[in-house]
Design a protein around this motif. Sequence first.
Motif, PDB file in Angstrom:
ATOM      1  N   VAL A  35     -28.256 -19.874   6.364  1.00  0.00           N
ATOM      2  CA  VAL A  35     -26.930 -20.387   6.737  1.00  0.00           C
ATOM      3  C   VAL A  35     -26.289 -19.480   7.777  1.00  0.00           C
ATOM      4  N   ARG A  36     -26.387 -18.187   7.565  1.00  0.00           N
ATOM      5  CA  ARG A  36     -25.780 -17.241   8.516  1.00  0.00           C
ATOM      6  C   ARG A  36     -26.424 -17.371   9.891  1.00  0.00           C
ATOM      7  N   TYR A  38     -28.119 -19.907  11.157  1.00  0.00           N
ATOM      8  CA  TYR A  38     -27.811 -21.211  11.746  1.00  0.00           C
ATOM      9  C   TYR A  38     -26.415 -21.201  12.360  1.00  0.00           C
ATOM     10  N   GLN A  39     -25.471 -20.635  11.646  1.00  0.00           N
ATOM     11  CA  GLN A  39     -24.103 -20.596  12.149  1.00  0.00           C
ATOM     12  C   GLN A  39     -24.012 -19.782  13.427  1.00  0.00           C
ATOM     13  N   GLU A  42     -25.479 -21.867  16.245  1.00  0.00           N
ATOM     14  CA  GLU A  42     -24.502 -22.878  16.659  1.00  0.00           C
ATOM     15  C   GLU A  42     -23.478 -22.284  17.621  1.00  0.00           C
ATOM     16  N   THR A  43     -22.998 -21.100  17.306  1.00  0.00           N
ATOM     17  CA  THR A  43     -22.022 -20.442  18.176  1.00  0.00           C
ATOM     18  C   THR A  43     -22.618 -20.165  19.543  1.00  0.00           C
ATOM     19  N   TYR A 282     -18.247 -24.945   2.640  1.00  0.00           N
ATOM     20  CA  TYR A 282     -18.618 -25.830   3.737  1.00  0.00           C
ATOM     21  C   TYR A 282     -18.290 -27.284   3.398  1.00  0.00           C
ATOM     22  N   ARG A 286     -20.584 -30.622   7.451  1.00  0.00           N
ATOM     23  CA  ARG A 286     -21.221 -29.387   7.919  1.00  0.00           C
ATOM     24  C   ARG A 286     -22.515 -29.129   7.136  1.00  0.00           C
ATOM     25  N   PHE A 290     -26.539 -28.913   8.686  1.00  0.00           N
ATOM     26  CA  PHE A 290     -27.492 -27.841   8.372  1.00  0.00           C
ATOM     27  C   PHE A 290     -28.754 -28.424   7.743  1.00  0.00           C
TER      28      PHE A 290
END
Length: 364
Positions: A35-36, A38-39, A42-43, A282, A286, A290
Amino acid sequence: MIPQELRSTVAAFRRAVRKLPDNPTTQLFCTVESVRAYQLLETVFWEESGDPIPLIREEFERLARTLRGLPGQYDQAGYAQRVVQESGSGSKSAAAARDDVKTVTGELYSSLFTRFSERHYLDEAKELLRQRIERNGIGYDWLRGKKGLDAGCGGGRYTVALRQLGAARVTGIDYGRDNVKDARRRIARASISAVNFRHADVLEIPYKDSSFDFAFSNGVLHHTTDPFRGIQELYRVVKPGGYLWIFLYGAGLWWELMHALRPLSMRSTRQLTQHVMQLMGYAPNRIFKFMDSLFVPIIESYTARQMERMLKRAGFADLTNLPRCVDMPHFRGVNELLGEGGAHAAQRWGAGELRYLARKRDKG
């Protein structure tokens, strides 16, 4: 293909994943780190404008270092085991549960779409589809007053959107049984008429030839074992002179990185990952994004040339590329970012999102 300048970094990350033990600590750890990562990606892709390669390399290097230090991260017998139990997840990882691709895919999307709010179900899909139609200047003649099929409808929100935008009657088919049940409950609750849902396989559509005026396949066939067969089936059930709206993932760096990251995410389970993301706050849409990227068993992506070749081989003609997409307060579509250009836009997005409106030739 992963760019040359990232290959050694990604290879080191994959070696670190392979060495992880199989236990609740690993499952929880892989969930949180996936998750970290992927986030962060995305940024990098949606918010940064410079060269993405250094930031991507830095993240995969960090992941490899962190994985090598796993034994000291969590209490083996305590917290990790409790969270796994709370999620209702078994001990089998996602990677080990891929034997029946259609069933696993159907169950995954059923677990996601049924959590969407009424607003996301009834209003958001209509607005997204309206923007795509009007920004691409194709009008509504292909659907208004027509009988349509939504092939791989998921929770059915685009089936409803097609009806709201003027289709006379729309049938949604999906392999997720819970999706079909939930969709039926929602349209009954909202008193939506001329929409029905059926459990069915998009590769074996249970309708006669030329049953529909148009077909709609929105981000579905790239998750199947035979996308071209799916296109052939859509051609078969559309009437001569009718239309197909189709969306497939375009090849690019984003999907290459998702494939690189999947060995980490799939050391965990779908149930645990969704449970942890809910604990982390989340929203359902969202979580969907993912899981759609990292847990569905099959993800394919294509160049525009490859997609057009499949459509033409199946018999479709008059292919209209639909490059414009959405611009929402909380989200900018990939093709909008790609269309703005910039030094690294093409490097990030490659072919972007591939949407086409195609026509089945008239008889004779």
